[in-house]
Every structure is written in structure tokens, then in C-alpha cells.
Design a protein around this motif. Sequence first.
Motif, PDB file in Angstrom:
ATOM      1  N   UNK A 148       0.829  -1.213   0.000  1.00 14.32           N
ATOM      2  CA  UNK A 148       0.000   0.000   0.000  1.00 14.32           C
ATOM      3  C   UNK A 148       0.860   1.258   0.000  1.00 14.32           C
ATOM      4  N   UNK A 149       0.259   2.333  -0.532  1.00 14.52           N
ATOM      5  CA  UNK A 149       0.925   3.644  -0.525  1.00 14.52           C
ATOM      6  C   UNK A 149       0.315   4.542   0.534  1.00 14.52           C
ATOM      7  N   UNK A 150      -1.004   4.613   0.544  1.00 11.88           N
ATOM      8  CA  UNK A 150      -1.718   5.449   1.519  1.00 11.88           C
ATOM      9  C   UNK A 150      -2.031   4.607   2.757  1.00 11.88           C
ATOM     10  N   UNK A 151      -1.250   4.801   3.794  1.00  9.72           N
ATOM     11  CA  UNK A 151      -1.359   3.964   4.992  1.00  9.72           C
ATOM     12  C   UNK A 151      -1.932   4.703   6.195  1.00  9.72           C
ATOM     13  N   UNK A 152      -2.346   5.935   5.982  1.00  8.80           N
ATOM     14  CA  UNK A 152      -2.915   6.737   7.075  1.00  8.80           C
ATOM     15  C   UNK A 152      -4.244   7.326   6.609  1.00  8.80           C
ATOM     16  N   UNK A 153      -5.206   7.369   7.517  1.00  9.09           N
ATOM     17  CA  UNK A 153      -6.464   8.056   7.231  1.00  9.09           C
ATOM     18  C   UNK A 153      -6.509   9.319   8.086  1.00  9.09           C
ATOM     19  N   UNK A 154      -6.574  10.439   7.415  1.00  7.94           N
ATOM     20  CA  UNK A 154      -6.643  11.739   8.089  1.00  7.94           C
ATOM     21  C   UNK A 154      -8.093  12.216   8.084  1.00  7.94           C
ATOM     22  N   UNK A 155      -8.603  12.550   9.270  1.00  6.24           N
ATOM     23  CA  UNK A 155     -10.007  12.966   9.397  1.00  6.24           C
ATOM     24  C   UNK A 155     -10.101  14.295  10.141  1.00  6.24           C
ATOM     25  N   UNK A 156     -11.182  15.011   9.843  1.00 11.17           N
ATOM     26  CA  UNK A 156     -11.485  16.259  10.547  1.00 11.17           C
ATOM     27  C   UNK A 156     -12.959  16.235  10.911  1.00 11.17           C
ATOM     28  N   UNK A 157     -13.251  16.455  12.180  1.00  7.25           N
ATOM     29  CA  UNK A 157     -14.628  16.577  12.656  1.00  7.25           C
ATOM     30  C   UNK A 157     -14.799  18.001  13.167  1.00  7.25           C
ATOM     31  N   UNK A 158     -15.657  18.745  12.500  1.00  6.68           N
ATOM     32  CA  UNK A 158     -15.781  20.169  12.791  1.00  6.68           C
ATOM     33  C   UNK A 158     -17.213  20.529  13.164  1.00  6.68           C
ATOM     34  N   UNK A 159     -17.505  20.720  14.458  1.00  4.26           N
ATOM     35  CA  UNK A 159     -18.847  21.158  14.858  1.00  4.26           C
ATOM     36  C   UNK A 159     -19.121  22.565  14.333  1.00  4.26           C
ATOM     37  N   UNK A 160     -20.400  22.893  14.189  1.00  2.00           N
ATOM     38  CA  UNK A 160     -20.768  24.257  13.818  1.00  2.00           C
ATOM     39  C   UNK A 160     -20.181  25.222  14.842  1.00  2.00           C
ATOM     40  N   UNK A 161     -19.812  26.405  14.396  1.00  2.20           N
ATOM     41  CA  UNK A 161     -19.133  27.367  15.268  1.00  2.20           C
ATOM     42  C   UNK A 161     -19.923  27.659  16.539  1.00  2.20           C
ATOM     43  N   UNK A 162     -21.248  27.699  16.438  1.00  7.21           N
ATOM     44  CA  UNK A 162     -22.086  27.953  17.623  1.00  7.21           C
ATOM     45  C   UNK A 162     -22.051  26.773  18.589  1.00  7.21           C
ATOM     46  N   UNK A 163     -22.051  25.542  18.030  1.00  9.93           N
ATOM     47  CA  UNK A 163     -21.986  24.353  18.879  1.00  9.93           C
ATOM     48  C   UNK A 163     -20.612  24.226  19.527  1.00  9.93           C
TER      49      UNK A 163
END
Length: 314
Positions: free
Chosen positions: A54-69
Motif C-alpha cells: 500500500x501507498x496510503x497507509x494513514x487516514x486523516x479525518x477532521x470533525x468540525x462542529x458548527x461554530x455555535x456548537x
Amino acid sequence: MIGKAKSCIGGFSIFKYVIDDKKGMELMRNNLCGETPLEIFQEMKIIQDQNQRATNKLISMVLSPHINDGENLSRKELKNITKEFLEGLDIDLDKSMFIAFLHTEKEHKHIHILLNRVDEKGRLLKDHHIGKQAQWSAHRVAEKNNLISAKQLRIDKIKESEIMDDSKTLRKEIYQKHLNVLAAKPITMEKYFAEMLKKNIQFLPAINKQGQLQGFRVRDIDSPTDMKASDVHRNMGLKNLLSTGLYFETDNFILNDKLQEIQQLNEPKEQGREVISNSAQTYTNNHSYLFKTSFTASQAEDDLGRKRKKKNKR
């Protein structure tokens, strides 16, 4: 809330960017012991090296709540929604190797997650449509926790756009019916309303505080949807309707001075005299025989002759 995810090579630079105490704080981790970005990178690399294909061995994620939350969520709550987000992607929280780091350096709080795609046996975690799955997982987490969902906002926007399109189509259809009725030259407002009603378009009067007719709302009986007549098309506003030459045959409505002027101009005139005004209506009713069509000119001359004979005899 927005959820993003993608597979990547996973070099040291992304660990250095995400794991930074100046940007925020660590939220949670699993199967990792390292303290620095380099140590955590090296721990993951040991496992990743078991898969040389494999080449891509990492999963990068972003979880972004709404600014008000994001302003109101506690650290514990942020940790819980991170767990739910990962579980929504079918990630085993006990066996997987990952770190979640909360960035607070910007007004909009967001969580970075670095997940080792390679397990202890060198097998790869499936990343098919991982980006779409992350969007839906974030949406479900937002719904469960009564948070604002970016996907729901987009869905609502699409629905609103569809409603606007439907409304635009309906306005066009109503206006076309209006043009068709005017083409038949209805003369009076009452006749115009009656013809529009035949086409399932009803006019509802809007009266202001002074008791004057302000305008009309138009209701499509088939929908049923109603809106201001002028919102359908400016030519369907009360003033513009009167300006086409239509007039009220009855005095059921009180018009303001400007509309009354247009009304009076539109009222038809008979040959040699104006149509009887409202103030003379009582006289007309009491002397209706004068206006019967059977009362001909020859009969009028005979009556006048008889009156003269009676006067001469006296």
C-alpha cells in the motif's frame, strides 16, 4: 457539523501539524504511547511497514462542529462525539491505532484524527468512499446530539431552492391565466374575479386599518398556496388592475382617493350622460320606469301631446 476523511501517505509533517500544544490539546488516543509528534509517527510506521504494497497507509479525518456548537460543547462532549463519529465509520475503538487532537487556536473549533490504516496483521482498513461516509457519520452524530449538521443545512437549502422553483413556476402559471382572462376583456373587476375563479384562482381582499381595500391576495385552489397579487406579478396589483380599465361595478369596497380617481375614470359613460352615480341611485330606483327599454321615443311624444291638450282645455 462537518466530517471529512481521506487516505494519505502519512508523512511526519502531518503529525507535526496536528499534534501541536500551541494549537490546542489532545482529546483521546488508542494503542499509542508516544508523547511527541515524532514518537507517535514512528509508532504508527512500525505497524505500517508490515504492509509493503500500500501507498496510503494513514487516514486523516477532521470533525468540525458548527461554530455555535463548538463554543458550548465541553471537552467530555467533544470526546463523545468523536467516538460516535469513528463508530459511524465502523472503526473498532479498542483495536485501532489513532489519536484525536482538538484545535482551538481558531474561533472555529475542530478535531483532527490520525488513524493508522494498517492493523497489527498488516491488513488495510477499507477506505472506499471514506469521504462520503465521514459526511454521513457526522450528520448522524449531529442529529443524535441535537447539533447543527452541515449536510442538513445543504439539504434544507436544496429543498428551499426546489420550493422557490415551484413557486416561480406557479407564479408564471397564475400570471398566464391572468393574461388569458384579460384577453377576453372582462370589463368589470367582478367579472375578472369570476373568470379567474373558473381557473381555480381565488382573490381574497386585504383591508387596511382605515377600512380601505389595500389590495388582494391570490390563492391557487389546487395547491393551496396564497400570496400577494403583486408578488405573482406587479401587473396583478390592485392599482395596475384598475389601470387596465377594469372597475368595480358594486361599491362593496372602500377605495382610497387615488384608486377612487382611477375607478371613476374607468366607469363607462352612456351617450349624452354619465352612468348614474351612487348618490343618484335612490332617484333611479324611485323612477325606474323612466329607464325601461320598452319606453320608446314615440311614446314620449304621445305623452307630451296629451299633456298639452289638457293644459289648453283649462
